[in-house]
Scaffold this motif. Structure first.
Motif, PDB file in Angstrom:
ATOM      1  N   SER A 127     -12.716 -34.635 -15.864  1.00  0.00           N
ATOM      2  CA  SER A 127     -12.663 -34.080 -17.213  1.00  0.00           C
ATOM      3  C   SER A 127     -11.741 -34.899 -18.106  1.00  0.00           C
ATOM      4  N   VAL A 130     -13.196 -38.382 -19.375  1.00  0.00           N
ATOM      5  CA  VAL A 130     -14.296 -38.435 -20.345  1.00  0.00           C
ATOM      6  C   VAL A 130     -13.836 -39.087 -21.639  1.00  0.00           C
ATOM      7  N   TYR A 244     -20.150 -33.345 -18.713  1.00  0.00           N
ATOM      8  CA  TYR A 244     -19.943 -34.564 -19.490  1.00  0.00           C
ATOM      9  C   TYR A 244     -20.064 -35.796 -18.606  1.00  0.00           C
ATOM     10  N   LYS A 247     -21.230 -39.066 -19.826  1.00  0.00           N
ATOM     11  CA  LYS A 247     -20.391 -39.714 -20.840  1.00  0.00           C
ATOM     12  C   LYS A 247     -19.282 -40.562 -20.206  1.00  0.00           C
TER      13      LYS A 247
END
Length: 310
Positions: A127, A130, A244, A247
Motif C-alpha cells: 500500500s 503505490v 492498486y 499501479k
C-alpha cells in the motif's frame, strides 16, 4: 548520535510523535560510505523485537542498513495524545512507513531505500509503495497483500467481527477508556492444546511463534501481548494494496509457501500486478516458519539480498 555496526536505537517523527526503531548497520559500518537501506514492515500485531529483530541482523550481515520499528501505539512507540496503545490501524501504518522512508532517506550514508514486508507487513508495504516511489524495490515474505479472499471467505464470521468491532468503537467513544480483546483468539496464558482445540485456522503454526511457549511469545518478548484494541477489524478487513496492484511500478519479489493457507494472498496479488514480479516459492515451509525457522529465514534473506543487489 554516533552510530555503529550492529543494532542502534533510533527515533523518528510520525504524526508528531517519536516512533522508536532499531537501525541495524553492517559490520565495518562507515558513515562516509553509501549503503542500500531497507525499511522492514512487520506482521500483525508485532513489535520490533520479533520479526524485525530476526531479519534486521540477517540483512545487515548481507551488507544492508535495515530499519525495524514499533508502529504508532505499539511497543515503545507512543499512541497519539488521548488515544490508546495497541491500536495498529492500517491507514496509519502506511503513513508511519512513509515517515520511516523519509527518515532513512535523510541519512547521509543511505543510497537507495527498499522495502521488505512480512505477513501483514507485506500489505502495509504494498500500500505504501503505490505512491511512494522513494521505495525503489519491494520484497514480501508470507505476505498478506491480497487479503480479501482470505479474510472475507465466510461472510457470517466477517459480520460477527465487524459487529464486535463496531460495538467496541462505540464503547470506547462513550466511556473514554480503551477496550482490548484477544484479536487472534489466542491469549497470553493458553497452552498449545487449548489454542488448537478452538479450531482457529493455522492454530499450531500461530502458536509456535505467538503462544506463551512460542518462539517470540509474550513471555520472551518485552512489550508484546496478544491482546489488541478491539475495533481493529474495522480497518484490517480493508485490503488497500491489492486494489492498486496494477499501479505499483517498483520491481517486486514475492516469496511464499504454496502449502500455507495464506498462499492465496500472494497468488491473487501476483495476478493483479503488472510489473512482471519475480516469484519464489518454498513448499517445505509454513507461513509462520518464515518468521523464525533458521532454514526459512536464510532462504528468504538470501533471495531478498540477491534481488536488492541486482
Amino acid at each position: 548520535m554516533a552510530l555503529q555496526s550492529g543494532k542502534n536505537r533510533v527515533t523518528f517523527k510520525s504524526f508528531g510523535v517519536d516512533l522508536v526503531g532499531d537501525l541495524y548497520l553492517p559490520e565495518g559500518f562507515d558513515e562516509n560510505k553509501k549503503y542500500k537501506a531497507i525499511i522492514g514492515t512487520s506482521p500483525f500485531p508485532q513489535v520490533k523485537e520479533q520479526v524485525p529483530a530476526t531479519y534486521g541482523p540477517e540483512m545487515a550481515a548481507r551488507g544492508f542498513v535495515y530499519l525495524g520499528f514499533d508502529f504508532l501505539g505499539m511497543g515503545e512507540s507512543p499512541a497519539l495524545p488521548g488515544e490508546y496503545k495497541k491500536s495498529r490501524y492500517m491507514f496509519r501504518l502506511i503513513e508511519n512507513t512513509w515517515d520511516a522512508v523519509s527518515y532513512l532517506t535523510s541519512l547521509s550514508f543511505v543510497d537507495e531505500v527498499y522495502g521488505l514486508g512480512v505477513c501483514q507487513g507485506g500489505s502495509i508495504l504494498a500500500s505504501a509503495s503505490v505512491t511512494d516511489h522513494r521505495i525503489k524495490k519491494i520484497a514480501t515474505v508470507s505476505g498478506m497483500m491480497a487479503a480479501d479472499a482470505f479474510q472475507w471467505g465466510d461472510r457470517n464470521i466477517v459480520d460477527q467481527m465487524i459487529a464486535g468491532a463496531n460495538a467496541s468503537k462505540q464503547k470506547m467513544y462513550e466511556t473514554g477508556e480503551a477496550d482490548y480483546h484477544w484479536v487472534n483468539v489466542i491469549d497470553d496464558s493458553m497452552t498449545e492444546e487449548e489454542f488448537v482445540s478452538t479450531g482457529t485456522p493455522m492454530a499450531a503454526d500461530t502458536y509456535s511463534y505467538y503462544g506463551k511457549d512460542g518462539f517470540r511469545g509474550p513471555d520472551t518478548v518485552k512489550n508484546f501481548t496478544n491482546d489488541h484494541i478491539a475495533d481493529q477489524a474495522m480497518q484490517s478487513l480493508i485490503s488497500i494494496g491489492e486494489h492498486y496492484a496494477d499501479k505499483i511500478t517498483q520491481p517486486t519479489l514475492v516469496i511464499y509457501s504454496p502449502s500455507a493457507p495464506t498462499a492465496i494472498c500472494s497468488t491473487n496479488w501476483i495476478e493483479k500486478l503488472t510489473n512482471n514480479p519475480e516469484v519464489l516459492t518454498f513448499e517445505e515451509f509454513s507461513h509462520v516458519e518464515f518468521y523464525f525457522k533458521p532454514e526459512a529465514v536464510k532462504a528468504s534473506t538470501n533471495a531478498v539480498a540477491e534481488f536488492f543487489n541486482k
